[in-house]
Scaffold this active site. Structure first.
Site, PDB file in Angstrom:
ATOM      1  N   LYS A 194       0.894  -1.172   0.000  1.00  0.00           N
ATOM      2  CA  LYS A 194       0.000   0.000   0.000  1.00  0.00           C
ATOM      3  C   LYS A 194       0.927   1.215   0.000  1.00  0.00           C
ATOM      4  O   LYS A 194       1.465   1.620   1.022  1.00  0.00           O
ATOM      5  CB  LYS A 194      -0.882  -0.087   1.234  1.00  0.00           C
ATOM      6  N   GLU A 237       9.076   2.204  11.172  1.00  0.00           N
ATOM      7  CA  GLU A 237      10.136   3.216  11.130  1.00  0.00           C
ATOM      8  C   GLU A 237       9.453   4.568  10.988  1.00  0.00           C
ATOM      9  O   GLU A 237       8.722   4.785  10.024  1.00  0.00           O
ATOM     10  CB  GLU A 237      11.074   2.963   9.948  1.00  0.00           C
ATOM     11  N   CYS A 263      13.611  11.674   6.432  1.00  0.00           N
ATOM     12  CA  CYS A 263      13.478  11.265   7.832  1.00  0.00           C
ATOM     13  C   CYS A 263      14.794  11.539   8.561  1.00  0.00           C
ATOM     14  O   CYS A 263      14.813  11.732   9.767  1.00  0.00           O
ATOM     15  CB  CYS A 263      13.090   9.804   7.934  1.00  0.00           C
ATOM     16  N   GLU A 278       8.693  17.129  14.977  1.00  0.00           N
ATOM     17  CA  GLU A 278       9.158  16.958  13.595  1.00  0.00           C
ATOM     18  C   GLU A 278       8.386  17.918  12.686  1.00  0.00           C
ATOM     19  O   GLU A 278       7.159  17.908  12.663  1.00  0.00           O
ATOM     20  CB  GLU A 278       8.929  15.518  13.122  1.00  0.00           C
TER      21      GLU A 278
END
Ligand code: NAD
Length: 492
Positions: A175, A250, A284, A384
């Protein structure tokens, strides 16, 4: 209407039965879209799982070196399509072409390394405590695995999950992110052309809450490998745990670069600029905090601002461009909100708003932004942002730098600039990140080295390297008695 991306189920590209689609918007020019992403139904996700379940028995019997060979074929096929796929990646994600090519190169390394795992897949053999008894372990596939991936590395991440899952003998339902459907199709096509049999690899476009959720909840899906935000990752981890699935997540980062007073400042400033503004800060492993010794902070900030002045925002496919747009309106607005927060919390040195000149008002462009004198507990130092925004935090000592670096919930990547080797080893001992760099930027990683984070960033094991094979396999321990005689357990 623009063409609708197809799903790949049971060996066929099929039109989705979705009644709704969303446009695949060009982030550099949002009046234009590249195609329509079908919001596939839960039933289509279930069909993909059915196909993967049906294909598993035959696929697991294919010897691992042969499965690896298919991944190596995909490597060669992708190598011939680098520019085409990189162009698609730049167009829909906004990464500049050079960086998109870089992602393709990284992907090729992963396919090369992980394809080779087909010849290395193994267990261990140990001397038994009993005579004439053979004790060994072997690795077996898990069954159907679900791969749920983000938009920011839409080639590399699906590929580095598909490759080990295939080599291990699993069948797959992928997906991909709804923001990067074309590159997902490109990756799948490389594997199809490489010879993946019918039903072994399936892909369904659509929303996470529908397609992703169906995959996570289905009892036939033995494992989920997810990369994305913390909010979604923690939800998936809990849902998977509830039904006993193996789950790997992750997630986000808030990666620090520590610059000590003795550091080579030009190198540190260059690494910080690359880490903070490269890929528009949408990695990331992007550098989002520079933790700088106060003795050199003024000089460091001056060097950094000079570098920032050289950043050219624009069309990601224009070779003059060095920074692309935010990926979509959500991300764009999120970053602009953080700029407002930052103006209240710290001293804005550069940037601070969206870009509107030279036609950039038609895209999701935001100025590279630098905040100085940021408190370690400020929101812009803790959360973040995922945009071209850097917070400089001034510290008085190495001790304080380590404390500040570790004082966030995330733990993906970090970097230290110094030539003091005692500090280097102390940093390696104490930093709470899964990846730590010394005198190099926070981003990057090699295909044959483990990738992933500590604390809230990573749960469920590392990716790439042989660690990936561990996640995608079940370990079986075998005791084989060849005495031909009866024997009681060694416990008695
Ligand atoms: P996201 O969490 O919004 O989406 C990731 C994927 O999850 C998408 O395919 C999405 O459709 C799907 N999803 C959403 N809700 C779901 C649900 N309820 N159930 C199942 N699936 C669902 O993340 P994103 O915005 O695509 O990616 C950006 C994030 O990814 C950032 O936080 C970034 O740090 C992180 N990231 C981490 C790494 C790493 O290795 N640590 C690498 C790349 C990106």
């Amino acid at each position: 209407m623009a063409s609708v991306y197809k799903n790949y189920i049971d060996g066929e590209w099929v039109e989705s039965q979705a009644t709704e689609t969303i446009p695949n918007i060009n982030p550099a020019s949002f009046a234009h879209s590249w195609g329509e992403v079908p919001l596939s139904t839960a039933a289509e996700a279930t069909q993909a799982i059915d196909a993967a379940e049906k294909a598993f028995d035959e696929w697991r019997k294919v010897p691992a070196p042969k499965r690896g060979e298919i991944v190596l074929n995909a490597w060669k096929i992708m190598e011939g399509r680098v520019d085409e796929i990189a162009r698609h990646l730049s167009r829909e994600e906004g990464k500049i072409f050079k960086e998109a090519r870089g992602e393709l190169m990284k992907t090729l390394n992963c396919l090369e390394y992980l394809g080779g795992e087909g010849r290395r897949l193994s267990g261990v053999s140990r001397e038994s405590e009993l005579p004439r008894n053979y004790a060994y372990t072997r690795r077996e596939p898990l069954g159907v695995v679900g791969l749920i991936t983000p938009w920011n590395f839409p080639v590399a991440i699906p590929a580095w999950k598909i490759a080990p899952a295939l080599v291990a003998g699993n069948t797959i339902v992928l997906k991909p992110s709804e923001l990067t459907p074309q590159t997902a199709c490109d990756v799948v096509q490389c594997f199809i052309d490489a010879g993946v049999p019918k039903g072994v690899l399936n892909m369904v476009h659509g929303l996470g809450e529908v397609v992703g959720h169906t995959i996570v909840k289905d009892h036939r899906v033995s494992a989920i490998s997810f990369t994305g935000s913390n909010e979604v990752g923690h939800l998936i981890y809990a849902e998977g745990a509830e039904r006993g699935a193996r789950v790997q997540c992750e997630m986000g980062g808030k990666n620090p670069i520590i610059v000590l007073a003795d550091a080579n400042l030009p190198l540190a400033a260059e690494a910080t600029a690359q880490g903070a503004f490269g890929s528009t800060g949408q990695r990331c492993t992007a550098t989002s905090r520079a933790i700088v010794h106060e003795d050199v902070a003024d000089e460091f900030v001056a060097m950094l601002t000079e570098k920032m002045k050289g950043i050219v925002a624009g069309d990601p496919l224009d070779p003059e461009t060095t920074m692309g747009p935010s990926v979509d309106r959500n991300q764009f607005e999120r970053v602009l909100d953080y700029l407002t927060v930052g103006k209240d919390e710290a001293t804005q040195v550069m940037g601070g708003q969206r870009m509107t000149e030279n036609g950039l008002d038609g895209g999701y462009f935001i100025e590279p932004t630098l905040f100085d004198h940021v408190s370690p507990t400020a929101r812009i130092a803790q959360e973040e942002i995922f945009g071209p925004v850097l917070s400089v935090i001034r510290v008085k000592s190495f001790e304080e730098a380590i404390e500040v670096a570790n004082n966030v919930k995330y733990g993906l990547s970090s970097s230290l600039y110094t030539n003091d080797y005692a500090c280097v080893f102390e940093y390696i001992d104490r930093i709470e990140t899964g990846i730590c760099h010394v005198n190099s930027p926070t981003m990057g990683g090699e295909a044959h080295m483990p990738f992933g984070g500590m604390k809230s960033t990573g749960i469920g094991g590392r990716e790439m390297n042989e660690e990936a094979m561990e996640f995608f396999t079940e370990l079986k321990t075998v005791y084989f008695d060849y005495t031909g005689a009866g024997r009681t357990s060694s416990m008695y």
